[in-house]
Structure formats: C-alpha cells, structure tokens
Motif scaffolding. Structure first.
Motif, PDB file in Angstrom:
ATOM      1  N   LEU A   1       0.842  -1.207   0.000  1.00 24.68           N
ATOM      2  CA  LEU A   1       0.000   0.000   0.000  1.00 24.68           C
ATOM      3  C   LEU A   1       0.874   1.253   0.000  1.00 24.68           C
ATOM      4  O   LEU A   1       0.607   2.206  -0.748  1.00 24.68           O
ATOM      5  CB  LEU A   1      -0.918  -0.017   1.226  1.00 24.68           C
ATOM      6  CG  LEU A   1      -1.980   1.070   1.322  1.00 24.68           C
ATOM      7  CD1 LEU A   1      -2.939   1.007   0.136  1.00 24.68           C
ATOM      8  CD2 LEU A   1      -2.755   0.936   2.636  1.00 24.68           C
TER       9      LEU A   1
ATOM     10  N   THR B   1       2.390   1.712  -3.393  1.00 25.04           N
ATOM     11  CA  THR B   1       1.462   2.266  -4.368  1.00 25.04           C
ATOM     12  C   THR B   1       1.409   3.794  -4.271  1.00 25.04           C
ATOM     13  O   THR B   1       1.444   4.494  -5.293  1.00 25.04           O
ATOM     14  CB  THR B   1       0.044   1.693  -4.145  1.00 25.04           C
ATOM     15  OG1 THR B   1       0.087   0.270  -4.274  1.00 25.04           O
ATOM     16  CG2 THR B   1      -0.940   2.264  -5.156  1.00 25.04           C
TER      17      THR B   1
ATOM     18  N   VAL C   1      -9.232  -3.426  -3.861  1.00 26.72           N
ATOM     19  CA  VAL C   1      -9.301  -2.538  -2.697  1.00 26.72           C
ATOM     20  C   VAL C   1      -9.459  -3.343  -1.414  1.00 26.72           C
ATOM     21  O   VAL C   1      -8.796  -3.077  -0.398  1.00 26.72           O
ATOM     22  CB  VAL C   1     -10.461  -1.530  -2.852  1.00 26.72           C
ATOM     23  CG1 VAL C   1     -10.688  -0.780  -1.542  1.00 26.72           C
ATOM     24  CG2 VAL C   1     -10.160  -0.550  -3.977  1.00 26.72           C
TER      25      VAL C   1
ATOM     26  N   VAL D   1      -5.905  -2.731   0.145  1.00 27.39           N
ATOM     27  CA  VAL D   1      -6.147  -1.631   1.078  1.00 27.39           C
ATOM     28  C   VAL D   1      -6.581  -2.187   2.435  1.00 27.39           C
ATOM     29  O   VAL D   1      -6.060  -1.789   3.487  1.00 27.39           O
ATOM     30  CB  VAL D   1      -7.198  -0.651   0.529  1.00 27.39           C
ATOM     31  CG1 VAL D   1      -7.490   0.440   1.557  1.00 27.39           C
ATOM     32  CG2 VAL D   1      -6.726  -0.034  -0.775  1.00 27.39           C
TER      33      VAL D   1
END
Length: 311
Positions: free
Chosen positions: A109, A112, A249, A253
C-alpha cells in the motif's frame, strides 16, 4: 554496540566492507550472466525480440542464479554457510503468518502511494518510470518465468540477503544486520520504483529469518511473489473491471490497514525492541557511511535514474 578496542572496530569495518563488495559482485555477475544468456536465447530465436517476449524469458535467470550462488559459495567459509539455515527461536503459526502477510500488504500500500507520487513528480520534469513500474509489477506469462519468480528467485535471494548478508553482520548487531540486508536487497533490484518496496519487504523478511529461520522467509517471499503478485493478478485480470477494482481494494487496502493496526497494537513491544537494539550513530556510519558502501549506493542510484524514459 560498543567496541572493546580499535581492533574490534577494524574487524567490524572489514566485515561490513566485505559484505558490500560481495553483494555488489553478486549483483554484477547475476546481471551479466542473465544478459549473456538472453543474448544466446535471442541468437537462436530472433522472434523473442518481438513485443515484450524477451521480458518473459525465465531460463536465462537459471544460469544467473547458478553463477551468483557460486560467488557466494566461494566468498564464504563453511562455518558461515552453516549459519544461513539455522533455525529460529520462535515457532511459526498460521496467525503469525497471516499477520506477516498483512504487513507485506501494508508495504504494498505504501509502495502504491510512493509509485504514484514519484510518477507525478517525474512527469513534471518530463520523465516517466512506467517501464520500471511495469517491470516491477508484471506477472509471469511463461512457465520458465513462473518457476523463477515464484520459487527460484525467493530461494536464491533469501540465501544471499537473509543468509550471507544477514548472518555476516549479525555478530556485530541485529539492527545493522537487518538494515544492511534490506538495503542491499533494495539496491540489487536496480529499479527506482521497485527498490524502495524491496527494502521494506526486506526488513520484514530479515526479522522473519532471525525469529523463525530462513525457511520461513523463503516461504513468505515465495508467497508474496507467487500468490500476492502472480496468482492474485491473474484473478483480477479474469474478473470484470468493476469487480476487479472492488476486490483489489478489499485485499490490498484492507490488508494494508490490518497491517497498520497490527503495528499499532505491537507498538510498545517494537519500542522495547528498538531500545535494546538501537543502531547508534557510529554503527550507522560504519555500515552505511563507509566509502565502499557510498560508492555502490551512488552508482546504483545513477543506474536507476539512467533507466528513466522521457515522457
């Protein structure tokens, strides 16, 4: 770490410089042999130059791995090689493994956010690192690349970075060993997008190798390459775009937030560990401020920047 005398300090300096030198030689030999093997493949099959087929040839890396491991074998003593595979003091459980995967998703994460921010900055300067990002995140499209990225690379890289590098420096301090193994692991990738991610993953893998043994750092490394990157990427590609985005996601995430929550819950234990193993200024200078380490780092960064393309 406090040195007993000047001779202990000099021994530390020699050991650290040797690790830097052998790490650099390993990287050069690996890249050189991979390049030569690719040229041989292209010589016998010129069609490989079409499109991105050449990026999916895994067999040249088999040769590079053998040559790189030979460098490590020659440069280390039998006594040191035995320490590569020593078992850890803790037992791995499925709960701990899942927690470690969550921490790796947290690194993903952060990566990214970093990659998007860096690409935006480079675009302002007229450059792009999309090719480096594609190379770092590309899945395996051939069996040879699948075998290399999913199995051979994790085994080899763990032997080199969590075996040779980590165990060579460990007698002089755990923090130094963890940071240097992760630092060299990041530089080894020579990719301005991937190297910071490799450094973060390298920190986790180093702790895993010390606590649970190198076999578990190999398993976790392979899980990252094989499941999180390759298999999961194929699943996302097979799904409709909206479903793919939602699942992406949820996994990355959501998993990253779980990793952040785990760090928060363990913050007191982490602080306590850091207080016991804090890397002092003179150690930091010896490990990363020696002239050989600086030269290798600067040259590696120059090579990464040189690979950038004009937008």
């Amino acid at each position: 770490m406090r040195f007993i005398g000047v001779f202990e300090r000099e021994e530390y300096q020699r050991s650290v410089k040797k690790v830097w030198l052998i790490g650099a030689v390993y990287t050069i030999v690996f890249q050189l042999m991979a390049t030569i093997a690719v040229l041989v493949e292209v010589f016998y099959d010129p069609k490989l130059m079409h499109g991105d087929k050449i990026d999916q040839i895994g067999s040249p890396y088999f040769v590079a791995v053998a040559a790189g491991l030979f460098v490590i074998f020659v440069a280390t003593s039998p006594r040191l090689r035995k320490t590569f595979f020593q078992t850890g003091r803790s037992r791995m459980t499925w709960q701990k493994f899942v927690s470690l995967v969550a921490l790796m998703l947290l690194i993903q994460l952060i990566f990214t956010v970093y990659s998007n921010g860096l690409e935006s900055l480079l675009n302002q300067l007229g450059f792009t690192a999309n090719a480096e990002l594609k190379s770092a995140s590309a899945g395996s499209e051939t069996w040879s690349m699948f075998l290399y990225s999913g199995f051979l690379a994790p085994i080899t890289e763990e032997i080199v970075f969590r075996g040779f590098v980590l165990r060579s420096v460990q007698p002089y301090g755990i923090s130094a060993a963890i940071l240097l193994s992760a630092g060299l692991f990041g530089l080894y990738h020579l990719n301005i997008m991937q190297s910071p991610f490799a450094f973060g993953i390298g920190l986790i893998l180093a702790v895993v190798a010390l606590k649970f043994g190198i076999k578990w750092s190999i398993v976790l490394h392979s899980f990252n390459n094989l499941v999180l990157c390759d298999v999961f990427g194929r699943i996302l590609d097979a799904l409709p775009k909206q479903a793919s985005s939602v699942l992406n996601v949820i996994i990355f995430v959501g998993g990253g937030l779980v990793g952040a929550w785990i760090l928060w819950q363990k913050r007191q234990r982490i602080k306590s560990w850091y207080a016991r193993h804090r890397l002092r200024r003179h150690e930091l200078k010896l490990v990363f401020g020696n002239w050989l380490g600086i030269v290798i780092t600067v040259l590696s960064i120059i090579m990464m920047v040189a690979n950038l393309s004009h937008k």
